[in-house]
Enzyme design. Structure first.
Site, PDB file in Angstrom:
ATOM      1  N   GLU A 293       0.994  -1.248   0.050  1.00 46.04           N
ATOM      2  CA  GLU A 293       0.238  -0.125  -0.296  1.00 46.04           C
ATOM      3  C   GLU A 293       0.979   1.415   0.108  1.00 46.04           C
ATOM      4  OE1 GLU A 293      -3.102  -0.134   2.978  1.00 46.04           O
ATOM      5  OE2 GLU A 293      -4.568  -1.658   1.758  1.00 46.04           O
ATOM      6  N   GLU A 385      -6.535  -7.419  -1.654  1.00 45.61           N
ATOM      7  CA  GLU A 385      -6.790  -6.777  -0.340  1.00 45.61           C
ATOM      8  C   GLU A 385      -8.380  -6.326  -0.435  1.00 45.61           C
ATOM      9  OE1 GLU A 385      -3.574  -5.930   2.714  1.00 45.61           O
ATOM     10  OE2 GLU A 385      -5.504  -4.378   3.751  1.00 45.61           O
TER      11      GLU A 385
END
Length: 467
Positions: A293, A385
């Site tokens: 991320e 995710e």
């Protein structure tokens, strides 16, 4: 976006039960039938009495006679050396028909450095002729032996059916060139919740849940990799082997989060991915996610990192699919006040890779969903995710908006892994607290509402076209 608050780092690391004995036989190349090649013993490290040095020509082959007790699938693992930098692909035929075409035998670094390459085939009951034929003028590699495992492959398992994945256009495609959607689970940070990733839970994930892919979430900071690189790399190796035994894909997640700029960890990333890709290069079920991320960094910074890291993996595993996180915590830039246009205007200069997108349905609704819709027809995307809750992985579940996302992903064959496969106290952890101390993981009894919901959606039949 994920629930990544500080957690105790002193939780136990689970051990693995020994796998059951498998029907495995070994066949030395130097005693097989050789056409346009020689049995030699001038490079160290071979087994048996030598190896086969293929002539540098198309059509040179080694043919083994392999006996199977019953008809069915088998894994052939070839041990080889290739001291050049050029791939030396071979067709693997069984009883005169090519069963695995163009199998890559990449350079191993030296003629005395031996690697392995696996292929899944179907054997007939009784004697079988297994032939490895060079398909280029370079000939084949130096071939040491083939190991035949008739007990490790179950018909219909995701990684067995689909084989080596590749990116074709904006889709993830299987070995037959057909778009596929993989569905699975992400571990929680393995520095905190390794006790949830063990024999019983993975058996349930593969067989009861029907998962196609296991995302191995290895944090770089937060008590993860940087604190003990050897320990955490070995843990990842172990989880890859466990996913492989169960016919699942292993998605290796370099879970950088703080700092959010992946360039801050690029030296560590080079070391880690070089070893992982080198160790598992012969497997066809490995996917590499080089930045979880990215946050607080421009798209240009992520692009620069990716264009440095992808060649690191390619040098070890030329066929492996690589994933690259997008800016704004994997949001295509939305959480940073940007859009997917940053990527479209300045795409990563590489092939066989995908961009990743993350969403938490209770927090990331129309603006995020619309960006995903726009981008999905322009660039290859995998959702590594997602959660049915807020971006902290907690709070009430929004199953309606989650279903809206999953319907779109299914219609467009975009793969996903859900956060997370643990018994964390948050609502996004699929197991009830305390579950991981035991060995009961099947059915809905051990599950929180989010776990019941995502398991139900994983248990619907896969659609893996082969023709």
């Amino acid at each position: 976006m994920a629930a990544l608050l500080a957690l105790p780092a002193a939780l136990p690391v689970s051990g693995w039960a020994q796998p059951e004995a498998l029907a495995v036989t070994e066949h030395q190349a130097e005693t097989a039938t050789i056409s346009n090649g020689l049995a030699e013993a001038n490079h160290a490290g071979y087994t048996g009495s030598g190896f086969v040095n293929y002539d540098n020509e198309t059509g040179a082959y080694v043919e083994f006679t392999v006996t199977a007790a019953t008809a069915g699938p088998a894994t052939l693992t070839f041990r080889y050396a290739n001291g050049t930098t050029a791939d030396r692909p071979m067709d693997i035929a069984v009883n005169g028909a090519v069963a695995a075409g163009g199998v890559a035998f990449a350079g191993t670094g030296a003629w005395s450095t031996w690697g392995t390459r696996a292929a899944t085939v179907t054997l007939a009951a009784g004697a079988n002729r297994v032939r490895a034929t060079a398909t280029t003028a370079h000939g084949g590699p130096n071939l040491d032996k083939v190991t035949v495992d008739t007990g490790a492959v179950a018909v219909g398992r995701p990684a067995d059916v689909n084989g080596q994945l590749r990116v074709c256009g904006v889709k993830l495609c299987n070995q037959y060139g057909k778009p596929v959607q993989l569905r699975g689970m992400s571990t929680h940070g393995i520095q905190w919740y390794s006790q949830c990733v063990k024999t019983a839970s993975l058996d349930a994930l593969a067989s009861d849940w029907g998962a196609d892919v296991l995302r191995i979430s290895m944090y770089v900071q937060e008590g993860g990799y940087e604190t003990d690189p050897r320990r955490f790399t070995d843990m990842v190796h172990g989880y890859i082997e466990e996913a492989t035994r169960r016919g699942m894909y292993a998605l290796v997640d370099w879970h950088q989060l703080t700092p959010g700029d992946p360039n801050a960890n690029i030296s560590l990333a080079r070391t880690f991915f070089t070893e992982v890709a080198s160790r598992h290069r012969a497997k066809t079920n490995i996917i590499y996610d080089i930045a979880n991320e990215p946050n607080g960094v421009s798209w240009a910074g992520i692009k620069s990192y990716a264009e440095q890291m992808i060649p690191v993996i390619r040098a070890q595993d030329p066929d492996g699919v690589v994933f690259v996180g997008t800016h704004g915590w994997g949001s295509l830039g939305i959480s940073d006040g940007r859009t997917e246009q940053d990527i479209l205007d300045n795409p990563i200069n590489a092939t066989n890779f995908m961009y990743t997108f993350h969403f938490y349905a209770a927090s990331h609704q129309d603006e995020y969903f619309n960006a995903l819709q726009r981008a999905a027809s322009r660039i290859p995307i995998f959702v590594t995710e997602f959660g049915t809750q807020t971006y902290t992985g907690d709070g009430a579940n929004d199953f309606a908006y989650s279903q809206k996302y999953l319907d779109f992903l299914a219609a467009n064959k975009i793969g996903w892994t859900n956060w997370n496969f643990s018994d964390d106290f948050r609502s996004g952890a699929v197991f009830k607290q305390g579950t991981c101390a035991g060995n009961t993981f099947t059915g809905t009894g051990p599950l929180k509402p989010a776990g019941i919901w995502v398991r139900d959606r994983m248990r619907t039949p896969d659609n893996f076209p082969t023709s």
